[in-house]
Structure formats: structure tokens, C-alpha cells
Design a protein around this motif. Structure first.
Motif, PDB file in Angstrom:
ATOM      1  N   LYS A 155     -33.557  19.505   0.067  1.00 44.68           N
ATOM      2  CA  LYS A 155     -32.387  18.712  -0.270  1.00 44.68           C
ATOM      3  C   LYS A 155     -32.694  17.222  -0.272  1.00 44.68           C
ATOM      4  CE  LYS A 155     -28.584  21.282  -0.762  1.00 44.68           C
ATOM      5  NZ  LYS A 155     -27.666  21.401   0.383  1.00 44.68           N
ATOM      6  N   ILE A 156     -31.840  16.496  -0.968  1.00 41.88           N
ATOM      7  CA  ILE A 156     -31.752  15.047  -0.827  1.00 41.88           C
ATOM      8  C   ILE A 156     -30.369  14.765  -0.250  1.00 41.88           C
ATOM      9  CG2 ILE A 156     -31.673  12.832  -2.038  1.00 41.88           C
ATOM     10  CD1 ILE A 156     -33.626  14.079  -4.068  1.00 41.88           C
ATOM     11  N   MET A 157     -30.364  14.112   0.923  1.00 41.67           N
ATOM     12  CA  MET A 157     -29.115  13.903   1.657  1.00 41.67           C
ATOM     13  C   MET A 157     -28.913  12.419   1.943  1.00 41.67           C
ATOM     14  SD  MET A 157     -29.387  17.111   4.303  1.00 41.67           S
ATOM     15  CE  MET A 157     -31.171  16.969   4.386  1.00 41.67           C
ATOM     16  N   LEU A 158     -27.684  12.005   1.914  1.00 47.21           N
ATOM     17  CA  LEU A 158     -27.298  10.643   2.259  1.00 47.21           C
ATOM     18  C   LEU A 158     -26.697  10.678   3.665  1.00 47.21           C
ATOM     19  CD1 LEU A 158     -26.997   7.695   1.156  1.00 47.21           C
ATOM     20  CD2 LEU A 158     -24.703   8.363   0.385  1.00 47.21           C
ATOM     21  N   LEU A 159     -27.301   9.935   4.596  1.00 49.00           N
ATOM     22  CA  LEU A 159     -26.892   9.962   5.988  1.00 49.00           C
ATOM     23  C   LEU A 159     -26.325   8.607   6.400  1.00 49.00           C
ATOM     24  CD1 LEU A 159     -29.996  11.758   7.586  1.00 49.00           C
ATOM     25  CD2 LEU A 159     -27.972  12.796   6.531  1.00 49.00           C
TER      26      LEU A 159
ATOM     27  N   GLY B 254     -34.750   3.729   3.698  1.00 51.13           N
ATOM     28  CA  GLY B 254     -33.677   2.846   4.143  1.00 51.13           C
ATOM     29  C   GLY B 254     -33.564   1.586   3.314  1.00 51.13           C
ATOM     30  N   LYS B 255     -33.954   1.671   2.047  1.00 56.82           N
ATOM     31  CA  LYS B 255     -34.049   0.469   1.226  1.00 56.82           C
ATOM     32  C   LYS B 255     -32.738   0.072   0.536  1.00 56.82           C
ATOM     33  CE  LYS B 255     -38.231  -0.511   2.189  1.00 56.82           C
ATOM     34  NZ  LYS B 255     -38.248   0.258   3.449  1.00 56.82           N
ATOM     35  N   ALA B 256     -31.622   0.713   0.908  1.00 55.30           N
ATOM     36  CA  ALA B 256     -30.323   0.304   0.358  1.00 55.30           C
ATOM     37  C   ALA B 256     -29.812  -0.907   1.143  1.00 55.30           C
ATOM     38  CB  ALA B 256     -29.338   1.455   0.407  1.00 55.30           C
ATOM     39  N   PHE B 257     -30.554  -2.014   1.061  1.00 61.52           N
ATOM     40  CA  PHE B 257     -30.253  -3.179   1.888  1.00 61.52           C
ATOM     41  C   PHE B 257     -28.874  -3.763   1.603  1.00 61.52           C
ATOM     42  CE2 PHE B 257     -35.087  -3.889   1.943  1.00 61.52           C
ATOM     43  CZ  PHE B 257     -35.231  -3.175   3.116  1.00 61.52           C
ATOM     44  N   ASP B 258     -28.394  -3.593   0.384  1.00 60.53           N
ATOM     45  CA  ASP B 258     -27.059  -4.107   0.047  1.00 60.53           C
ATOM     46  C   ASP B 258     -25.952  -3.115   0.411  1.00 60.53           C
ATOM     47  OD1 ASP B 258     -28.307  -6.350  -0.924  1.00 60.53           O
ATOM     48  OD2 ASP B 258     -28.264  -5.705  -3.018  1.00 60.53           O
ATOM     49  N   ARG B 259     -26.324  -1.949   0.955  1.00 63.37           N
ATOM     50  CA  ARG B 259     -25.384  -0.960   1.481  1.00 63.37           C
ATOM     51  C   ARG B 259     -25.770  -0.668   2.925  1.00 63.37           C
ATOM     52  NH1 ARG B 259     -20.845  -0.123  -1.721  1.00 63.37           N
ATOM     53  NH2 ARG B 259     -21.473  -0.119  -3.911  1.00 63.37           N
ATOM     54  N   PRO B 260     -25.642  -1.641   3.831  1.00 66.48           N
ATOM     55  CA  PRO B 260     -26.097  -1.413   5.205  1.00 66.48           C
ATOM     56  C   PRO B 260     -25.393  -0.230   5.846  1.00 66.48           C
ATOM     57  CG  PRO B 260     -24.672  -3.355   5.052  1.00 66.48           C
ATOM     58  CD  PRO B 260     -24.993  -2.950   3.651  1.00 66.48           C
ATOM     59  N   GLY B 261     -26.178   0.518   6.643  1.00 62.95           N
ATOM     60  CA  GLY B 261     -25.607   1.649   7.355  1.00 62.95           C
ATOM     61  C   GLY B 261     -25.864   2.996   6.724  1.00 62.95           C
ATOM     62  N   TRP B 262     -26.845   3.086   5.782  1.00 72.37           N
ATOM     63  CA  TRP B 262     -27.116   4.355   5.107  1.00 72.37           C
ATOM     64  C   TRP B 262     -28.618   4.541   4.889  1.00 72.37           C
ATOM     65  CZ3 TRP B 262     -23.147   7.737   4.091  1.00 72.37           C
ATOM     66  CH2 TRP B 262     -21.842   7.213   4.145  1.00 72.37           C
ATOM     67  N   VAL B 263     -29.063   5.804   4.919  1.00 70.31           N
ATOM     68  CA  VAL B 263     -30.429   6.158   4.536  1.00 70.31           C
ATOM     69  C   VAL B 263     -30.391   7.426   3.693  1.00 70.31           C
ATOM     70  CG1 VAL B 263     -31.593   5.136   6.531  1.00 70.31           C
ATOM     71  CG2 VAL B 263     -30.851   7.528   6.620  1.00 70.31           C
ATOM     72  N   ILE B 264     -31.428   7.597   2.905  1.00 73.30           N
ATOM     73  CA  ILE B 264     -31.646   8.832   2.145  1.00 73.30           C
ATOM     74  C   ILE B 264     -32.718   9.647   2.859  1.00 73.30           C
ATOM     75  CG2 ILE B 264     -32.847   9.673   0.082  1.00 73.30           C
ATOM     76  CD1 ILE B 264     -30.018   9.387  -0.518  1.00 73.30           C
ATOM     77  N   MET B 265     -32.483  10.954   3.001  1.00 68.07           N
ATOM     78  CA  MET B 265     -33.490  11.855   3.546  1.00 68.07           C
ATOM     79  C   MET B 265     -33.790  12.949   2.531  1.00 68.07           C
ATOM     80  SD  MET B 265     -33.732  13.888   7.198  1.00 68.07           S
ATOM     81  CE  MET B 265     -32.693  15.294   6.844  1.00 68.07           C
ATOM     82  N   SER B 266     -35.078  13.212   2.301  1.00 68.70           N
ATOM     83  CA  SER B 266     -35.499  14.272   1.373  1.00 68.70           C
ATOM     84  C   SER B 266     -36.371  15.266   2.117  1.00 68.70           C
ATOM     85  CB  SER B 266     -36.263  13.672   0.186  1.00 68.70           C
ATOM     86  OG  SER B 266     -37.254  12.754   0.616  1.00 68.70           O
ATOM     87  N   THR B 267     -36.162  16.564   1.857  1.00 67.58           N
ATOM     88  CA  THR B 267     -36.873  17.604   2.587  1.00 67.58           C
ATOM     89  C   THR B 267     -37.560  18.583   1.634  1.00 67.58           C
ATOM     90  OG1 THR B 267     -34.954  19.089   2.697  1.00 67.58           O
ATOM     91  CG2 THR B 267     -35.188  17.478   4.463  1.00 67.58           C
ATOM     92  N   TYR B 268     -38.613  19.195   2.120  1.00 66.54           N
ATOM     93  CA  TYR B 268     -39.306  20.275   1.399  1.00 66.54           C
ATOM     94  C   TYR B 268     -40.185  21.003   2.408  1.00 66.54           C
ATOM     95  CZ  TYR B 268     -43.814  17.987   1.588  1.00 66.54           C
ATOM     96  OH  TYR B 268     -44.987  17.434   2.044  1.00 66.54           O
ATOM     97  N   ALA B 269     -40.782  22.111   1.989  1.00 67.16           N
ATOM     98  CA  ALA B 269     -41.727  22.889   2.814  1.00 67.16           C
ATOM     99  C   ALA B 269     -41.067  23.445   4.073  1.00 67.16           C
ATOM    100  CB  ALA B 269     -42.954  22.050   3.180  1.00 67.16           C
ATOM    101  N   ASP B 270     -39.835  23.979   3.924  1.00 70.58           N
ATOM    102  CA  ASP B 270     -39.157  24.603   5.049  1.00 70.58           C
ATOM    103  C   ASP B 270     -39.859  25.909   5.435  1.00 70.58           C
ATOM    104  OD1 ASP B 270     -37.510  26.825   3.335  1.00 70.58           O
ATOM    105  OD2 ASP B 270     -37.524  24.878   2.322  1.00 70.58           O
ATOM    106  N   SER B 271     -39.623  26.364   6.649  1.00 77.11           N
ATOM    107  CA  SER B 271     -40.267  27.589   7.124  1.00 77.11           C
ATOM    108  C   SER B 271     -39.387  28.279   8.160  1.00 77.11           C
ATOM    109  CB  SER B 271     -41.639  27.271   7.733  1.00 77.11           C
ATOM    110  OG  SER B 271     -41.485  26.480   8.893  1.00 77.11           O
ATOM    111  N   ALA B 272     -39.751  29.508   8.458  1.00 79.65           N
ATOM    112  CA  ALA B 272     -39.068  30.307   9.484  1.00 79.65           C
ATOM    113  C   ALA B 272     -40.115  30.911  10.406  1.00 79.65           C
ATOM    114  CB  ALA B 272     -38.225  31.397   8.828  1.00 79.65           C
TER     115      ALA B 272
END
Length: 304
Positions: free
Chosen positions: A237-241, A202-220
Motif C-alpha cells: 500500500k501507499i498510505m498517508l499518515l 516527509g517531503k510535504a514541507f508545505d503540508r506540515p504534519g503528514w508523511v507518506i508510507m509505502s510497503t511491499y514484500a509482506d510475509s507471514a
């Protein structure tokens, strides 16, 4: 440093009572703060965040824990928490460890505005993650555990705790001032499938209201099959939320990583720049070897 790209703050790798400011251009250090003789715990030998946590968005306020390491027993003792004002060179408040059962926090940080000290305890539901007032005069419990998370500004500049909750399978954002929260997305895209490890920045302090999420090690199959043979939108994925209910979600890039190399140092763990136009992450592109660092650039119009 929030304004000078040449400067960063650090303490000894083995812990200590002194924090330094480094000028990376001249490779020179100066003392930022010396806590020796300034704390109510004379036996403390280290003041740190325990490897995570950062300063407030304006670089003024810090939150730390005071600890000591006993080499003979190889145990760390926590004495308490403290908040620090870098501009006034002042310890704002302290909280003795007796107030939280002398249990070692997983880490401690401070909210982007500098109003709240945010420690978290793993597997301690009575403590979990808390938002303390800067002077420790009051607190609010935000969650019952310590999860993959970060602290971010909401759209109106509110302090938000954004975290993955594997108990209910959702990514949450909690307002530290009110305790109210909302969900951002599901960690379980279909029955028995999960996105795996999900880290947040959540370090986009100059763009309030956004976070980056990164994922790995998915499973079923409820964790029995890894990776998931049926790719889902959030896998690797790397996603902007966007930090609001039913906010926008952008797919930014693939991490190209199924299994991390060498533990946490090989995880993608994407981090975002203050203005939201730069994203860094690590990946070995599933080569089996050590990872490299990759830079993604985003145009500002993404946030319009």
C-alpha cells in the motif's frame, strides 16, 4: 530548489568537493559551493550525504560527510561531518570522525528547519540516529539504529524523525528538540505477519504534519511465507499518515508490487511533493519486468 522548479543541486557521481546547481531548462550548471581548501581534513576528496538526505525545507542549509575512497583497498574513510549555509556560503560547523569512533554513517541529512544535522549509523546502538545542533555543540540520540525513515515537519512545525522500528514493530515519530515520541501504526497487523519493507517520505514541507508510507514484500509465519496469503490493510500500500497520536490514516493506492525488481531501484519508495498533492512511486505491477514510474494526484481537501 524550494521555489524554482528549474533548478536542482548535485555533486559528482563518484564524489567530489564541488556541488553544482543545474538549470534543467537551459541545461547549464554553475558552482553552488567549492569545498576545496575550506575543510579541516585536507585528505578528504568527497563531500556528500552518501546517497540519501536533502536540504532544509527553505533550501538554505545542508549536512554532509567528508570522505575519501582508496582504490587500492576499495575502502572509504570518513573524516567528519559538516553543516553548510548556502545563502551565506559558509561552513557553519564541523565534527571530526574521532567523535563517533571513525565509523562510517549510513547517511546524513538535515532537519526541515535546518536546526539539526541528522546522521545515522547501522548496527551501532551506541550511535544509532542522532540529532546534532547545527554547529555540533550538542546532540540527542533519537534511535539505536539506522532504519527506513525520513525527516518531516510536525503539525506545529517541529522537526520530527519518522522511522520504522522492527524491534518493537511500530512506526514512530520523534521530536528532535525534546526527544519525546509517539507511535503511528503497527508493522505487524496480526501474529506472525508483517507489512514487509516500509519506506517513508516527509517531503510535504508545505503540508506540515503528514508523511507518506509505502510497503511491499509482506510475509507471514514470521517471515517464512511470502507474500502473506491473508491480505491485511497495510500490505502493498501507499498510505498517508497524520503525524500525531491516533492521527488519521488514509489508504491512497495499491503498489501492485509483491517483490521488488533488481533490488532497491525496483522498490516502490513513494515520495510526496511539497504541497502534498503529488505522489510518485515505482511498480512493475508484478509483471516480473523492470518498473515504471506512476503519479498519484491528491485533492487538497484530503488534508482538511
Amino acid at each position: 530548489h524550494p521555489a524554482d522548479p528549474r533548478k536542482l543541486w548535485f555533486t559528482s557521481n563518484n564524489g567530489g568537493l564541488v556541488w553544482w546547481e543545474k538549470d534543467v531548462q537551459t541545461d547549464t550548471d554553475r558552482v553552488m559551493v567549492d569545498f576545496r581548501g575550506r575543510l579541516p581534513w585536507p585528505a578528504a576528496t568527497a563531500v556528500w550525504t552518501k546517497g540519501e538526505g536533502s536540504a532544509s525545507a527553505n533550501g538554505r542549509f545542508f549536512a554532509f560527510m567528508a570522505t575519501a575512497y582508496d582504490e587500492s583497498t576499495q575502502r572509504v574513510t570518513v573524516f567528519g561531518l559538516l553543516s553548510y549555509d548556502r545563502v551565506e556560503d559558509r561552513v557553519v560547523g564541523t565534527l571530526d570522525a574521532a567523535a563517533f569512533g571513525r565509523l562510517m554513517p549510513d547517511h546524513v541529512s538535515i532537519s526541515p528547519s535546518g536546526r539539526y544535522v541528522v546522521p545515522s549509523w547501522s548496527a551501532q546502538p551506541a550511535l544509532g540516529t542522532r540529532a546534532y545542533a547545527l554547529d555540533f555543540s550538542s546532540h540527542r540520540q533519537l534511535h539505536s539504529d539506522s532504519e527506513h525513515s525520513d525527516l518531516a515537519f510536525g503539525p506545529q512545525g517541529q522537526d520530527l524523525y519518522v522511522y520504522t522500528n522492527y524491534k518493537d514493530g511500530m512506526v514512530w515519530a520523534k521530536d528532535m528538540a525534546t526527544g519525546s515520541g509517539f507511535t503511528l501504526m503497527s508493522l505487524y497487523p496480526r501474529r506472525g505477519s508483517n507489512l514487509g519493507a516500509a519506506h517513508l517520505s516527509g517531503k510535504a514541507f508545505d503540508r506540515p504534519g503528514w508523511v507518506i508510507m509505502s510497503t511491499y514484500a509482506d510475509s507471514a509465519d514470521h517471515g517464512k511465507t511470502q507474500p502473506d496469503p491473508v491480505l491485511q490493510a497495510g500490505h502493498r500500500k501507499i498510505m498517508l499518515l497524520e503525524l500525531k497520536p491516533r492521527g488519521r490514516q488514509f489508504s491512497i493506492a495499491h503498489t501492485q508490487l509483491g517483490k521488488a525488481y533488481g533490488g532497491s531501484s525496483g522498490e516502490p519508495q513513494a515520495t510526496i511533493s511539497r504541497d502534498g498533492t503529488r505522489i510518485l512511486f515505482a511498480s512493475n505491477f508484478n509483471s516480473g519486468g523492470p518498473p515504471d514510474s506512476y503519479l498519484i494526484t491528491l485533492p487538497p481537501w484530503v488534508y482538511v
